[in-house]
Enzyme design. Structure first.
Site, PDB file in Angstrom:
ATOM      1  N   HIS A   1       0.874  -1.120   0.009  1.00 23.03           N
ATOM      2  CA  HIS A   1      -0.076  -0.049  -0.133  1.00 23.03           C
ATOM      3  C   HIS A   1       0.909   1.216  -0.198  1.00 23.03           C
ATOM      4  O   HIS A   1       0.400   2.202  -0.699  1.00 23.03           O
ATOM      5  CB  HIS A   1      -0.862   0.127   1.078  1.00 23.03           C
ATOM      6  CG  HIS A   1      -2.179  -0.845   0.923  1.00 23.03           C
ATOM      7  ND1 HIS A   1      -3.356  -0.262   1.099  1.00 23.03           N
ATOM      8  CD2 HIS A   1      -2.342  -2.144   0.622  1.00 23.03           C
ATOM      9  CE1 HIS A   1      -4.153  -1.187   0.908  1.00 23.03           C
ATOM     10  NE2 HIS A   1      -3.576  -2.286   0.589  1.00 23.03           N
TER      11      HIS A   1
ATOM     12  N   GLY B   1       4.639   5.775  -4.222  1.00 25.30           N
ATOM     13  CA  GLY B   1       6.088   5.324  -4.319  1.00 25.30           C
ATOM     14  C   GLY B   1       6.604   4.920  -2.960  1.00 25.30           C
ATOM     15  O   GLY B   1       5.830   5.060  -2.144  1.00 25.30           O
TER      16      GLY B   1
END
EC number: 1.11.1.7
Length: 326
Positions: A69, A75
Site C-alpha cells: 500500500h 512510491g
C-alpha cells in the site's frame, strides 16, 4: 516456521545480474547503504520483525500489505505511516492496515544508536523483506538509501490501490503504471500465501437470498470452499471477522497460493482471475508446480516493487518519527 529458503549458485548469479541492471537506473540506492553510517540497521529491523512474528504469526502478512500500500500510492516513501486527518493512513482503503507498531519499534531501536540516519521508507521495505523470511520464504537482498516522503494525501489512495474485485485488465494497468509487468503481477500476488482478510473484502462473490442467507454468485469458486466462506461470514459481526488468504498453510510463505488457484480456492476475485485468464494461467501453473521458481521470481519482483517511486537526496528526508514529517 518453515526454514528459510536458500538460493543455489546459478540462481544467485542470475539474481545478482538482474539486480545490477536495476541499480544502474537508481544510482542513489545501493546494497549495504548504511554499512558505514549505521551498520546494525538491517540487523535491528530483522530482529524486530522476528521478535514480533514469534509472538504474533499474523505480523508478516501485515507488514507485506503495508509495504504494498505504501509503494503503490505514492512510491516507496513511507507516506502511509504519516498520521493526520487527510493522510493516506486515514483513508478508508487503508483502515485495515497493520504492522505500524513493528515499524515504530524498529525505528526507535535504530534512532537510539544511529540518530537521523535511517529512513522510515527503508525500514518499511526491509521489514517487508524480513517478514517473508520470517514466514519461511526466500532471503532477498534489497538496495537501500530511500528517503522519506514529505507529504501524504488521502486523495491519492483510492486511485492507486487495487480493489479485490478488479478485472485482470485493471490489475495489469495498475501494475504497468508502476513499471511492473504482468509477470510481476502474478508473482507478487503470491503474497496472498500469508495474511488474512476481512469478510467485506470478498463478500461481493456472494449475495443474500430472500431469506437472508448467502448464496454463491461467483461460479469460479470451489463449492466446498465457498460454503466455508459463507458460513464464516454469515454472522452479524462478519465485518470484524477475518479469513486466512490461504486456507491450507496460512502462516507459511510458500507456493500453496498457486495450488489453491488451481483448485478454485482463491479468496479474492482478483486471485481467481489469474487462473481464469489465458494470459496468466500458464504462469500460475508453473509457480504451483515449482516453489524454487516462485522464490526466484519473487526475489526479482520484490526488488522491482521496492524501487517504485523511490525518493533520494533532496527529494525526501530522514524523518525523526515515522508518523510525522520533520
Amino acid at each position: 516456521m518453515a526454514s528459510s529458503y536458500r538460493i543455489n549458485c546459478s540462481t544467485l548469479l542470475h539474481l545478482l545480474m538482474f539486480l545490477s541492471s536495476l541499480l544502474t537506473s537508481s544510482a542513489n540506492l545501493s546494497f549495504n547503504f548504511y554499512a558505514s553510517s549505521c551498520s546494525v540497521a538491517e540487523f535491528l529491523v530483522r530482529n524486530t520483525v522476528r521478535s514480533a512474528t514469534s509472538s504474533d504469526p499474523t505480523i508478516p502478512g501485515k507488514l507485506l500489505r503495508l509495504f504494498f500500500h505504501d509503494c503503490f500510492v505514492q512510491g516507496c516513501d513511507a507516506s502511509v505511516l504519516i498520521q493526520g486527518n487527510s493522510t493516506e493512513k486515514s483513508d478508508p482503503g487503508n483502515a485495515s492496515l497493520g504492522g505500524f507498531s513493528v515499524i515504530d519499534t524498529a525505528k526507535n531501536a535504530i534512532e537510539n544508536l544511529c540518530p537521523a540516519t535511517v529512513s522510515c521508507a527503508d525500514i518499511v521495505a526491509l521489514a517487508a523483506r524480513d517478514a517473508v523470511e520470517a514466514a519461511g520464504g526466500p532471503v532477498v537482498e534489497i538496495p537501500t538509501g530511500r528517503r522519506d516522503g514529505k507529504e501524504s494525501m488521502a486523495a491519492n489512495v483510492r486511485p492507486n490501490i487495487i480493489d479485490t474485485d478488479f478485472t485482470l485488465d485493471q490489475m495489469i494497468d495498475a501494475f504497468s503504471s508502476k513499471g511492473l509487468s504482468i509477470q510481476d503481477l502474478v508473482v507478487l500476488s503470491g503474497a496472498h500465501t500469508i495474511g488474512a482478510s476481512h469478510c467485506n473484502a470478498f463478500n461481493g462473490r456472494f449475495q443474500r437470498d430472500s431469506k437472508g442467507n448467502f448464496e454463491v454468485i461467483d461460479a469460479s469458486l470451489d463449492n466446498s470452499y465457498a460454503e466455508t466462506l459463507m458460513n464464516k461470514c454469515s454472522s452479524s459481526e462478519s465485518s470484524s471477522l477475518t479469513v486466512s488468504n490461504d486456507p491450507e498453510t496460512s502462516a507459511v510463505f510458500d507456493n500453496q497460493y498457486y495450488r489453491n488457484l488451481e483448485t478454485h480456492k482463491g479468496l479474492f476475485q482478483t486471485d481467481s482471475a489469474l487462473m481464469e485468464d489465458n494470459r496468466t494461467r500458464t504462469m500460475v501453473e508453473e509457480l504451483a508446480s515449482d516453489e524454487e521458481s516462485f522464490f526466484q521470481r519473487w526475489s526479482e519482483s520484490f526488488v522491482k516493487l521496492s524501487m517504485v517511486g523511490v525518493r533520494v537526496g533532496e527529494d525526501g528526508e530522514i524523518r525523526r518519527s515515522c508518523s510525522s514529517v520533520n
